[in-house]
Design a protein around this motif. Sequence first.
Motif: not given
Length: 454
Positions: A188-194, A215-222, A227-229
């Motif tokens: 909802i907040t679009g806060n990917a960093d958090d 999940k972290l791989i997926y979120r980095y990919s999103q 590179k981080k993914a």
Amino acid sequence: MNKKFILILVFIFGMLTVPQVAYTQVDFNKRPDDDLGNVEDEFQEHFFEALKQKGIENYDRAVDALHKCLNLNSKLPVIYFELGKNYNKLKNFGAAEENLKKAISMQPDNVWFLDELYDVYYQQEDIKNALKTIKQLVKYHPDYKEDLAALYVREEKYKQALDILDELDDEFGLSESRDAMRNDIYSITGNADDRIENLEQRIANNPNNEDNHLKLIYRYSQTGDRKKAFKAAENLLKVKPESKFVHLALYKFYLQDGKVEDAINSVKIALTSPEINSDAKAKVLKDFVGFVSKNPEYESELIDITALVDDNKNAQTHSDLGQYYLKAGDKVKALSNFKEALKQDPNDFKLIRDVLLLQLDIKDYKAVVNDSEQALELYPAQPILYLVNGVANNNLKAYKKAANNLEMGLDFLIDDPTMEADFYSQLSMAYKGLNNISKSETFAKKAQAIKAQQ
């Protein structure tokens, strides 16, 4: 909190409260000196009648019985509580609130009373009063904190909600329901960093939890941080070298980096792992088919890989392989895969059409006639099925059958000039075979007129 569990406890509470009061006041082995015994007998009778009527969902009758109880004794909070519950069931929220507040005024710390009042507010979407009530409940039961977090989300107070979820995670460990709520907030907040920071902290606290790594791989990919993914995937492989799921990400990175041998190894691991579901495997194979279509020098590897999953290929996988072989010009293999897909999904119209058109292309006219007739039983209003049937019958010199099916198919054709011209061309051929030259020429002219307009 589990409302059903609460209601069961409340019911037991209600059952126990009044008898206890009654039995402490009345000796049933002694004949009463006045009418108080009769009054208490009458009270019990009305109270248990109320419980019985509520149990069979006759809430109006339960309310009537409870009001009779009040006329006899108005000092018992449980009566107001039961009235509140029944009015709540009747959606008479005003009366429910009034009676529950009366019960709470008599027993301010009663969790069951507060819970029922919370439910009254929640059903009305009175979030302000629901929040006020549940904050009182949290004092007695930490389980209510999750409900409080959910209400904060509805009030768009996301920071407060996340703070509560953090408290619960710290105290009780992680849970799927809280994770789902947390992810809803991040979305909802679009806060990917958090979101990413939370996952990184979880991995730091528990490096062996494979799910958090994935999940972290997926979120980095999103977020597009490839590179981080990739680094997160490599970290998972270091921590859990036996991981199969990590290869669902690794093969993509390897293909993008031109590390084809590593990619092929990851593809093979993913496709042969019983832990990975068929849909995920189909996606892996589809991606590799797409890669090979642009890099045909790896077709032998594709053949090896498909052999690994011969017994596990689903309809979509066979369809994807069919499309690949079709583009590669191998119509026999394309048809074979389309047929396998059709066995698994016999009502898929697109597959039926693809099979029929390929059979026409390789001149297997008997198969086209047979299969199109079966398909027409499923889809009697699809003109393409009548057309391919007519084409096949014409080539088998069954001109009468061709003409009948083609004319029938024309009745279902709407706004498709190209197909209409094909129908007329085939009808011209059928009537020529039937030696009806006049009709043959008429249909030939109709076909030519349409083609001239295109």
